[in-house]
Design a protein around this motif. Structure first.
Motif: not given
Length: 70
Positions: A44-70
């Motif tokens: 996260n950069f600028g005023d983007a808040n950190f709400y969590g991460s899946l780093a270090g977790e086993h994923l069934n498939a790789p992440v391919v994109g992101i969408s933020l909701t507020y």
């Protein structure tokens, strides 16, 4: 890198990443953004808040994109 009238708030350039960045999402006010890696890591950069991460977790498939909701 920033182009046009986009502001630069930071990057992961020069940092070791466990997986490549695959997506970026801007904050509603345009004053920040979140990058996401294929492994679920978020950066996260600028005023983007950190709400969590899946780093270090086993994923069934790789992440391919992101969408933020507020």
């Amino acid at each position: 890198f920033s182009f046009g009238d986009a502001n630069f708030y930071g990057s992961m350039g020069g940092q070791h990443l466990n997986a490549p960045v695959v997506g970026i999402a801007s904050t509603p006010d345009g004053m920040g953004y979140t990058l996401v890696g294929a492994d679920g890591g978020t950066f996260n950069f600028g005023d983007a808040n950190f709400y969590g991460s899946l780093a270090g977790e086993h994923l069934n498939a790789p992440v391919v994109g992101i969408s933020l909701t507020y």
